[in-house]
Design a protein around this motif. Structure first.
Motif, PDB file in Angstrom:
ATOM      1  N   LYS A  27      -4.474 -46.690 -12.772  1.00  0.00           N
ATOM      2  CA  LYS A  27      -5.548 -45.695 -13.234  1.00  0.00           C
ATOM      3  C   LYS A  27      -6.112 -46.389 -14.447  1.00  0.00           C
ATOM      4  O   LYS A  27      -7.160 -46.008 -14.530  1.00  0.00           O
ATOM      5  N   ASP A  30      -8.492 -49.217 -13.609  1.00  0.00           N
ATOM      6  CA  ASP A  30      -9.342 -48.712 -12.994  1.00  0.00           C
ATOM      7  C   ASP A  30     -10.639 -48.297 -14.140  1.00  0.00           C
ATOM      8  O   ASP A  30     -11.852 -48.460 -13.876  1.00  0.00           O
ATOM      9  N   THR A  33     -11.732 -50.991 -16.510  1.00  0.00           N
ATOM     10  CA  THR A  33     -12.786 -52.260 -15.643  1.00  0.00           C
ATOM     11  C   THR A  33     -13.966 -51.479 -14.967  1.00  0.00           C
ATOM     12  O   THR A  33     -15.111 -52.111 -15.158  1.00  0.00           O
ATOM     13  N   GLY A  34     -13.589 -50.446 -14.210  1.00  0.00           N
ATOM     14  CA  GLY A  34     -14.691 -49.743 -13.623  1.00  0.00           C
ATOM     15  C   GLY A  34     -15.829 -48.934 -14.533  1.00  0.00           C
ATOM     16  O   GLY A  34     -16.809 -49.098 -14.092  1.00  0.00           O
ATOM     17  N   TYR A 101     -17.931 -40.273 -14.772  1.00  0.00           N
ATOM     18  CA  TYR A 101     -16.777 -40.522 -14.535  1.00  0.00           C
ATOM     19  C   TYR A 101     -15.968 -39.267 -14.879  1.00  0.00           C
ATOM     20  O   TYR A 101     -14.978 -38.794 -14.179  1.00  0.00           O
TER      21      TYR A 101
END
Length: 194
Positions: A27, A30, A33-34, A101
């Motif tokens: 998690k 993610d 990076t995301g 997000y």
């Protein structure tokens, strides 16, 4: 010149990287990076080590994510991790991505010499993305801003604030209270004491 016993004193050049122990490495990976756009430069899945960089051609890794966190979310583990951006537009773009997000924000401020967006990663670690304004201001300098103000108007307001407070620094009362609370030991319950 720093000298020690008649010779040049050794010193560090810069902060190389920070390592964070995680409850859920996948998690965290993610998110970094995301959402923030860091790149995985190396990893060892068996050990649970992931090396990340914003500038992999210059620095192999600036952040290490690894297994083994044993401090509860909300525990005082890290004061902050800060990532410098090349432009104000990058900070605004990351702010918008973080908002999409569903990231929890801490504060969005002018430091006079920088504009910073503070937020919490998925495991509650306080993190910042910032851009250097090129102005000079004594720190601490904490002034809440509206990051969605048109850039020219925002910079005019920051220049005016630095002209007024740059030599002495500036902190809003809410930040002073927060800093004092954070500096207190976690098990110190002084609210009911005289």
């Amino acid at each position: 010149m720093n000298t020690h016993a008649g010779s040049t004193r050794p010193k560090v050049a810069e902060l190389g990287h920070v390592g964070i122990r995680c409850f859920d490495v996948a998690k965290q990976l993610d998110f970094y990076t995301g959402v923030l756009g860091l790149v995985v430069t190396d990893h060892d899945a068996d050990l649970g080590n992931y090396f990340l960089s914003a500038r992999p051609d210059d620095e192999h890794h600036e952040l290490l994510l690894t297994k083994g966190r044993d401090v509860a979310v909300g525990g005082r583990l890290i004061q902050q991790i800060s990532f410098r951006c090349e432009s104000f537009e990058d900070v605004v773009g990351l702010y918008r991505r973080l908002k999409e997000y569903g990231t929890k924000f801490d504060m969005i401020v002018s430091h006079g010499n920088a504009i910073g967006v503070y937020f919490f990663d998925p495991e509650g670690n306080r993190t910042e993305v910032y851009w250097r304004t090129g102005l000079v201001a004594r720190q601490p300098f904490i002034e809440t801003i509206d990051i969605e103000t048109p850039p020219d108007r925002l910079m005019d307001a920051i220049r005016a604030s630095v002209a007024k407070y740059g030599a002495s620094g500036f902190t809003e009362e809410s930040y002073l209270r927060w800093t004092r609370e954070q500096a207190r030991p976690a098990d110190d319950d002084t609210k009911g004491r005289k």
